[in-house]
Design an enzyme around this catalytic site. Sequence first.
Site, short mmCIF file in Angstrom:
data_model
loop_
_atom_site.label_atom_id
_atom_site.label_comp_id
_atom_site.label_asym_id
_atom_site.label_seq_id
_atom_site.Cartn_x
_atom_site.Cartn_y
_atom_site.Cartn_z
N CYS A 4 0.86 -1.18 0.00
CA CYS A 4 0.00 0.00 0.00
C CYS A 4 0.91 1.23 0.00
CB CYS A 4 -0.92 0.00 1.22
SG CYS A 4 -1.78 1.58 1.42
N CYS A 7 0.64 3.39 3.17
CA CYS A 7 1.25 2.72 4.34
C CYS A 7 2.76 2.88 4.27
CB CYS A 7 0.87 1.24 4.38
SG CYS A 7 -0.77 0.91 5.07
N ASP A 30 0.50 16.84 -1.69
CA ASP A 30 0.14 15.98 -2.83
C ASP A 30 1.19 16.17 -3.92
OD1 ASP A 30 -2.81 14.61 -3.83
OD2 ASP A 30 -1.28 15.06 -5.35
N HIS A 46 -3.92 1.31 8.36
CA HIS A 46 -4.50 1.11 7.04
C HIS A 46 -6.03 0.96 7.11
CE1 HIS A 46 -4.72 -0.02 2.81
NE2 HIS A 46 -5.70 -0.82 3.21
N GLY A 91 -12.87 8.35 -8.69
CA GLY A 91 -11.48 8.52 -9.09
C GLY A 91 -10.49 8.17 -8.00
N THR A 93 -7.66 6.65 -6.39
CA THR A 93 -6.55 5.91 -7.00
C THR A 93 -5.68 5.20 -5.96
OG1 THR A 93 -5.21 7.93 -7.00
CG2 THR A 93 -6.39 7.40 -9.04
N HIS A 96 -6.20 3.73 0.40
CA HIS A 96 -5.87 3.95 1.81
C HIS A 96 -6.54 5.29 2.14
CE1 HIS A 96 -2.74 3.92 5.28
NE2 HIS A 96 -3.43 5.06 5.42
N HIS A 98 -7.73 8.77 2.77
CA HIS A 98 -6.98 10.04 2.77
C HIS A 98 -7.94 11.18 2.52
CE1 HIS A 98 -6.86 8.37 -1.34
NE2 HIS A 98 -6.90 9.61 -1.78
N HIS A 100 -8.07 14.99 1.10
CA HIS A 100 -7.40 16.07 0.38
C HIS A 100 -7.79 17.38 1.06
CE1 HIS A 100 -6.66 13.73 -3.46
NE2 HIS A 100 -7.64 13.01 -2.95
P1 AMP Z 1 -7.28 9.87 -4.87
O1 AMP Z 1 -7.31 10.02 -6.37
O2 AMP Z 1 -8.39 10.56 -4.16
O3 AMP Z 1 -7.12 8.42 -4.46
O4 AMP Z 1 -5.99 10.64 -4.40
C1 AMP Z 1 -4.72 10.12 -4.42
C2 AMP Z 1 -3.78 11.28 -4.42
O5 AMP Z 1 -2.49 10.85 -4.06
C3 AMP Z 1 -3.64 11.99 -5.78
O6 AMP Z 1 -4.03 13.35 -5.65
C4 AMP Z 1 -2.15 11.84 -6.11
O7 AMP Z 1 -1.61 12.96 -6.76
C5 AMP Z 1 -1.55 11.61 -4.74
N1 AMP Z 1 -0.30 10.87 -4.73
C6 AMP Z 1 -0.01 9.72 -5.38
N2 AMP Z 1 1.23 9.32 -5.09
C7 AMP Z 1 1.75 10.24 -4.23
C8 AMP Z 1 3.01 10.39 -3.55
N3 AMP Z 1 3.99 9.50 -3.71
N4 AMP Z 1 3.18 11.48 -2.76
C9 AMP Z 1 2.19 12.38 -2.60
N5 AMP Z 1 0.99 12.28 -3.19
C10 AMP Z 1 0.77 11.24 -3.99
ZN ZN Z 2 -2.39 1.50 3.55
#
Ligand code: AMP
Ligand code: ZN
Length: 112
Positions: A4, A7, A30, A46, A91, A93, A96, A98, A100
């Site tokens: 993950c 994680c 981000d 997690h 969307g 991606t 885990h 989170h 924003h």
């Molecule tokens: P979501 O699309 O809501 O799942 O948000 C995932 C977010 O994680 C996206 O805005 C990505 O730009 C961000 N993201 C992906 N990988 C990383 C990383 N290594 N460091 C910081 N942010 C990341």
């Molecule tokens: Zn996780």
Amino acid sequence: MENCLFCKIAAGIIPSSKVYEDERVLAFNDIDPQAPTHFLVIPKEHITGAGEINEENSSIVAYIFEVIAKIAKEQGIESYRVVTNYGVDTGQTVPHLHFHVLAGRDMTWPPG
Ligand code: AMP
Ligand code: ZN
């Protein structure tokens, strides 16, 4: 949880641009910011996403909002949007939980 991304970021295995950290949560910028201020707040534990919040783990959500308010005050951010995506249609991606936190520009409503 193995494999993950968040994680691994929480454990410090993958580096991040840290905004805030304590024993329960981590906030980091981000990697693909959608506003002048765009950081993510995650529980270190997690949880796959908002749909997996239950009686046992829900206190972390209140705590995350407490941390968001604290960071915003410290950074002088008076207006911000908090978003959490859950499931493919939104969307999401990274599976885990989170949040924003977006600030520093005008935002449309509904978000689209
Ligand atoms: P979501 O699309 O809501 O799942 O948000 C995932 C977010 O994680 C996206 O805005 C990505 O730009 C961000 N993201 C992906 N990988 C990383 C990383 N290594 N460091 C910081 N942010 C990341
Ligand atoms: Zn996780």
